[in-house]
Design an enzyme around this catalytic site. Structure first.
Site, PDB file in Angstrom:
ATOM      1  N   TYR A 297     -32.142   4.650 -23.971  1.00 32.52           N
ATOM      2  CA  TYR A 297     -31.172   5.639 -24.303  1.00 32.52           C
ATOM      3  C   TYR A 297     -31.437   7.310 -23.932  1.00 32.52           C
ATOM      4  O   TYR A 297     -32.632   7.713 -24.461  1.00 32.52           O
ATOM      5  CB  TYR A 297     -30.732   5.781 -25.813  1.00 32.52           C
ATOM      6  CG  TYR A 297     -29.596   6.200 -26.541  1.00 32.52           C
ATOM      7  CD1 TYR A 297     -28.357   5.707 -26.243  1.00 32.52           C
ATOM      8  CD2 TYR A 297     -29.702   7.528 -27.096  1.00 32.52           C
ATOM      9  CE1 TYR A 297     -27.153   6.405 -26.570  1.00 32.52           C
ATOM     10  CE2 TYR A 297     -28.576   8.098 -27.691  1.00 32.52           C
ATOM     11  CZ  TYR A 297     -27.373   7.779 -27.300  1.00 32.52           C
ATOM     12  OH  TYR A 297     -26.166   8.240 -27.752  1.00 32.52           O
TER      13      TYR A 297
ATOM     14  N   SER B  94     -35.490  -0.990 -25.135  1.00 34.29           N
ATOM     15  CA  SER B  94     -34.838  -0.230 -26.205  1.00 34.29           C
ATOM     16  C   SER B  94     -33.426  -0.592 -25.481  1.00 34.29           C
ATOM     17  O   SER B  94     -32.687  -1.552 -25.398  1.00 34.29           O
ATOM     18  CB  SER B  94     -35.076   1.003 -26.166  1.00 34.29           C
ATOM     19  OG  SER B  94     -34.360   1.936 -27.220  1.00 34.29           O
ATOM     20  N   GLN B  95     -32.419   0.880 -25.204  1.00 32.10           N
ATOM     21  CA  GLN B  95     -31.099   0.274 -24.746  1.00 32.10           C
ATOM     22  C   GLN B  95     -31.226  -0.383 -23.499  1.00 32.10           C
ATOM     23  O   GLN B  95     -30.450  -1.236 -23.273  1.00 32.10           O
ATOM     24  CB  GLN B  95     -30.314   1.837 -24.447  1.00 32.10           C
ATOM     25  CG  GLN B  95     -29.065   1.654 -23.688  1.00 32.10           C
ATOM     26  CD  GLN B  95     -28.542   3.084 -23.166  1.00 32.10           C
ATOM     27  OE1 GLN B  95     -27.799   3.791 -23.886  1.00 32.10           O
ATOM     28  NE2 GLN B  95     -29.192   3.581 -22.044  1.00 32.10           N
TER      29      GLN B  95
ATOM     30  N   ASP C 199     -41.295  -0.326 -35.804  1.00 31.12           N
ATOM     31  CA  ASP C 199     -40.390   0.164 -35.159  1.00 31.12           C
ATOM     32  C   ASP C 199     -39.321   0.672 -36.250  1.00 31.12           C
ATOM     33  O   ASP C 199     -38.367  -0.275 -36.464  1.00 31.12           O
ATOM     34  CB  ASP C 199     -39.816  -0.727 -34.069  1.00 31.12           C
ATOM     35  CG  ASP C 199     -38.854  -0.128 -33.016  1.00 31.12           C
ATOM     36  OD1 ASP C 199     -38.437   1.008 -33.315  1.00 31.12           O
ATOM     37  OD2 ASP C 199     -38.665  -0.908 -32.195  1.00 31.12           O
TER      38      ASP C 199
ATOM     39  N   HIS D  42     -41.616   2.264 -32.080  1.00 32.72           N
ATOM     40  CA  HIS D  42     -40.647   1.889 -31.103  1.00 32.72           C
ATOM     41  C   HIS D  42     -40.991   1.946 -29.311  1.00 32.72           C
ATOM     42  O   HIS D  42     -40.801   1.369 -28.855  1.00 32.72           O
ATOM     43  CB  HIS D  42     -39.328   2.777 -30.977  1.00 32.72           C
ATOM     44  CG  HIS D  42     -38.210   2.581 -30.269  1.00 32.72           C
ATOM     45  ND1 HIS D  42     -37.760   1.399 -30.363  1.00 32.72           N
ATOM     46  CD2 HIS D  42     -37.498   3.122 -29.189  1.00 32.72           C
ATOM     47  CE1 HIS D  42     -36.733   1.142 -29.542  1.00 32.72           C
ATOM     48  NE2 HIS D  42     -36.509   2.117 -28.788  1.00 32.72           N
TER      49      HIS D  42
END
Lengths: 328, 328, 328, 328, 328, 328
Positions: free
Chosen positions: B95, B192-193, B278, B308
């Site tokens: 992201y 992640s994204q 996370d 994360h």
């Protein structure tokens, strides 16, 4: 807060060079003409009565045609029982917020004036701010930093504030068109982003009766970008930090939007305010606009100990009294 | 960091109820069909050679047709000197970032695979992130919180991630279409994204050879929104805090986008990772997806002391070796 | 970020006085001679093949003899299939990080060069950074602030960076000794601390072919300590705040380590970068070193809107092309 | 502060399982024997008179032989005019600080006792803390996070606290050896790290007359690492986040250092304190040690509204009165 | 924000034990009687016309006799042109703010009601808040934490809120005494501290027509003090952290002031609101009061995604409509 | 910390204009005369023995008559066994703290002097500070910002520091009245607020034997308010930001309290300290007072690398030795 900008004496005479593109007026004439044409061809402005439990004012939930013919939301709030059309204040909102509710905007009506509160497209969904009801259907021609400052910033034609300023000019027409409003006595007003928008309208519409501009944003970008670490100007810095090499394009776009160039065209009487500890809209950027303001009748209130909140509600009695003497 | 989510033993068996609209499959079929049609009708995918000073790989600056026929940028990086078409990893970005430069993405080529790096529309201009080159021309049908999480969120048809996931499916086609790539050996990957997008593609494309999913975002929204204070999930909370009353509409839209529903359709072999500290993509939201993943061949690596960042670069040798055994 | 340092025009000509001890050259000659002798007497450099799933490069897990004969870890990554010895970039790491994995360092090999990545002793265990594999067995002759900046700082003989710079010179030898490397075409490179180390090596080794120095740390200490509030320079301020009265001793030690004194001895061609909003390694400290650099062939790229990230990956294509013209 | 740990009633009975290596006693016996031998073979403890402008106490700047025969600094402060040897409090310092000045440590002498203030090797140069005068000449066998918590942590033999605890035991001997001190009436005392060290000494030295332990650090590591986000425990988490896979080695090392294992061997009377809002040394980790403390005469004061400051100076009159009844 | 308090279902039935001193009613009767007597003996309430540029309302700058006969400032704002006495909303202000300007309080008048805005003694000079005009001439019988929460807190007789609540009851009389106000139709209203004050008045004055209570502060102190880290409740924790041992005295004082005890006596219809992510006035403390509210006609609006801002202006139309049906 | 104030050379000669009201001396004479009269008419100073477990000092819990005849708490700590009356240091406390416990104040007694520690009225209940025992029964004639800086600030007659400075002068009398104290050898001392109070006493009492002033607060208000963002000076800025228009009144009040005006009247020998990185009490405000100090025998120690902690405990030996030579 420490004092971080110029001393007040220097601020009073600070008149920096403006960067203005040759086709500034042509750009805006074309932009506004197109929007006017779209409005004429599109659906008429709607004024839907709204029941918010208020009894001394009439409230209308307004939709008018903004840039690109897009529907823009607004509130029109008129004091009940006036013998004829009343003067009107067209109010623009600070960054991040939407038009909220009419209950947020009862000062001008209590002062005997209509209030026309324009939603800022796309904004009003950011948490801890007032709600908006107007999408910005245009995503822009470039990747953007979160927020609105860099949406379409690589080209003045696609820049977000081209659309917002156009909406804002159209808002004056939408206010003027209502029978309860006296079209000859329309003022523009706003703080922060709202003050920046009001400045743009004052520069684009010579028929504005007065302007109330508090701690305006969107002024003197070249200085503002490097003077403090505060958003929203820093959205542009973050963009430039990632999109290395875009500096010239960005500064060119901003030259079409800089409040200094609108102020230099604005002739209406103006009441400004600035705050010396304002790191969001630094006082030198406010004075730069104020000092360039073309109208001869102008005044500025300085808050020496305030940040971006400036005079806050204390602006209101001062503004009401100032208006009373000028736009009765 | 404190441990804040379920104990690891509970995570391993955590299989929450999914909220899936009846027309989930129809919605996505229609969406992808339209995009495929627009791609077919539009300009062909472009692969322009790019000189970044690199000599052991061929680099192409790619433009392909994404959602709405919009041009989407990508890098295709192919190891030089392969005897024939090579397997390819289609990689999606975290992201805020854009595709950056090919120099950021040399691991898969050094492992003998082509890499196809898709830009995430609109992103990549946020400061401290990699640059993007792809606008999102659509602004959305509602006011939005800064960022991309709430752009068009009131309707699945207008939601930002509908466009991104469609771009992502189209990216697989754009990768497969290049002669240096072996279309039968395409994996999707991301953290992640990027891991959320890879999950969506794996759920929408049964022909994917494998999926590498690290600390994925966009999973199990209902839990994620109330579990920590971290962005980007909190963009949606800020939206709901301002646009009071939009909850049902928002949750409905998200049910079309939730990774849990894609995972439940994904049959490719998958290698996951989760991190117990996370707070951005809490481990229970990752395990919820992993446990719902339909494919039988799956594995998850747990990082007990990481946030994360998860396994960071240490994922790469593990992934390369895992791939070597499966998609040689 | 606000601009906080000198205007760019002043930076370009900023050439502050250097503080250099009389025995600077003798100190370093003695130091390096001792290390060379220990290396000669100790075990030979080891190059152990490493399987990280990569197929287009050969990777070696290297251990060489650093300061005090201590074992120092490194990666040597060589593009496969070169017809003979290739040029090599010896890369040093930013503060806090370790050598990480070869997968972090594939740019130079993809550009046809060997990469030799030196671990920074003691570092690489700090969270959110790449892992290191090299202890610093020396604790130092004084209490120290957390971190490495004040370890042994009361005496140049015991100071941490004496050991690191010595390791760094020895790394060049360790790279040069491998048959796949062309010893006549070794460049040094690094950003931040890595740039500071590269500067030191360039000042100590006249046989370096070129230097790539990005936003270097460890330059112009006297100014750096009082210009911003940022770590890691502030570790030294915290030390001085507690160990009151140590100022003279500390400044004396730092005069043996200051990049300005190494730059004034460095004759290799150099490609620098600086960022105007960099509060970690302020631009005036970078320009001070650049302007003192003795080599005539030098260039500096300025990032006006960036902080300490400077040009980030965008340095890579610029550096690869610059190298291609000079150290082909 | 919110209450974040167990309710007080549960704390009072919280007796978690201890993780103790089989050779715990052997390890420490060997360690202490070596240090004692080195002390015997090395230079005698020095007691140098110090003039700090004080007239009712004798102050000595002490150097004694610690772990590895390394010189360790201390202050010995003796009330003037006592008719014979006096009881002594050996005091250990909180994390980050050094022995400071005698002027910081006048409470025990004003209570009629000698005070022996041990410097913590390496510490005391961290800003906003008291100064130290003792280096830790050992750097450790692994990369480390900034601070002292992970120096040499991969092996109990090389771990930092092995050296500190050994120094601390030796400090008791150095205090006892001075003629003004009554060796039969030596107490250990400390808060936070100092309390952790005092606990270790009480577990290793059955001849201690009493222990004053306030909000001790270094207790019940397995719980402490995951309960809050506070340093210094989090230094270890940052280490593990970077040095992935070191968990077993680290936990093994810590099992030799955990206060729970020392408390279970400590038989002296003890006066503890804990604070319910202490996020640095959470109350459950303090109660775990207190409840394991082997001595039958023990008391704990609970501060329900305090954080890590606990009872602060208010501990002193309570401790003086408690000591008066026990170690007169 | 994460959800941090009880689930909504549990909140709805949460009815914790109240801690109420035996002489609660006697204490307040004596307090209010004294204040009434002082008011009767002192100068009459003053209503001075105020010109703030408003034309549809009459504004009075009010001074009335509060606790101790101290002058308390207020605004009385009456819609012009009503045929007879109108209902009135007595409004109390949130913590830190003063009565501000009448321009801040135009909603109730626009709804056809008089508004009586009471200044909170001592407050209104805190930066970023509205200005006050009422000193609190009493300093209190104990040292205090910055703010007002602990002024005189060791004794209910000297506690700050004893004075504030008494002022607030007197404010109802001052509103009722004006001829434009219908004394039989007075409501109390407020958010946060204002909601807490309104609750106290509703518990002390059975003749109140209705209460509007938003996210009230000063409820269920025993839970509130340990549930989150937020001011202003934490002022009391800071006091207790320094004034160790004052806990019993403080809790005794607070038992005379706790909203739960007032709610249990309040019989007027009530409209409440709570926010599930409100860390300042946690939802369980709000529901505790709401569930104890004695009046049978009550309603609560829950904002699931908001913090302490709760419903913000969106409360106003809901409240106006609710009032319209009850206190027409 | 960055250096943010003037260079040291400029500080040494910085002698700004003072703003002094004409009736400064009359105001203070009247104030002190009234307090002296009230003390004479009221109860005698009480010296109650206190058992804190200390044996080498006599400790008295003192109550004396301060401003308005209010009881003020103090500690008197006298070294046991002195042959006759001893010199005494009257010590004032830093902002927020109270007199704490005698155990906090053992340095002067250990140096052979009595210590008289005055509580600062109202303070000492703020968390993380020492406890106070003295209320300020006066609330002040205006709304105030949290803290003490703006209590009664609109009028010098009602200002908080009028009361504190009066207490402080009376404290000298209360110390002098005890038979163990030699009234001819009383020094005043303090850091931060304590240094500001000591300065005021030194300007009001020509019979003070010496002054020890460290990083004093309450000096040169006009500059201090706009130089940094640090509390407690910023309490006044927050007041002015809310109470717009109060500037002239506030500056007038402060002119009666400004350390510069007291320093210009102070003739005792003085030992000062300043810290160049002190953002709480910026060095230029300290040097302004020091340079105005009227006494000819004065010295200042400069800490170049410290913030507001300045020399911390390291002041003590320097002060003890300086006193030994002057007030033996």
């Amino acid at each position: 807060m420490a004092l971080f900008d110029m001393p007040l004496d220097d601020l009073r005479s600070y008149l920096p060079e403006r960067h203005e593109p040759d086709d500034f007026d042509a750009f805006w004439k074309r932009t506004l003409d197109e929007a006017a044409q779209l409005a004429q061809d599109g659906p008429a402005t709607e004024y839907r009565p709204y029941d918010g439990g208020l009894s001394t004012v009439e409230v209308y939930d307004v939709t008018f045609s903004g840039w690109g013919g897009h529907p823009v939301a607004a509130w029109l709030i008129v004091p009940k029982g006036a013998p004829g059309p009343v003067p009107c204040v067209v109010q623009y909102i600070g960054y991040g917020g939407g038009r909220g509710l009419p209950h947020d905007h009862l000062v001008w009506p209590a002062g005997g004036r209509a209030a026309f509160i324009m939603d800022t497209r796309g904004q009003g969904a950011a948490g801890r701010n007032s709600a908006g009801a107007t999408p910005d259907p245009v995503g822009g021609g470039n990747p953007q930093a979160p927020g609105f400052m860099t949406r379409g910033i690589l080209d003045p034609a696609t820049y977000y504030y081209r659309r917002v300023f156009t909406d804002a000019v159209r808002a004056v027409d939408a206010a003027a068109a209502h029978p309860a409003v006296d079209a000859a006595r329309i003022c523009v007003a706003g703080g922060s982003q709202g003050g920046g928008i009001a400045t743009a309208v004052a520069g684009l519409r010579p028929d504005i009766a007065a302007a109330l501009v508090d701690v305006p944003f969107l002024q003197h970008f070249r200085r503002a970008l490097t003077l403090t670490d505060q958003d929203p100007y820093q959205e542009i810095v973050r963009f430039l930090a990632t999109q290395r090499g875009a500096q010239e394009q960005v500064l060119r776009t901003l030259s079409y939007m800089d409040g200094l160039n609108f102020a230099a065209r604005a002739t209406a009487p103006a009441l400004y305010s600035a705050a010396l500890m304002d790191t969001t809209c630094a006082p030198s950027t406010v004075f730069a606009a104020y000092n360039h303001w073309a109208g001869e009748e102008k005044e500025i209130t300085v808050y020496p100990w305030n940040g971006h909140e400036g005079g806050s509600t204390e602006r209101r009695p001062e503004q009401l009294r100032w208006l009373r003497d000028r736009v009765a």
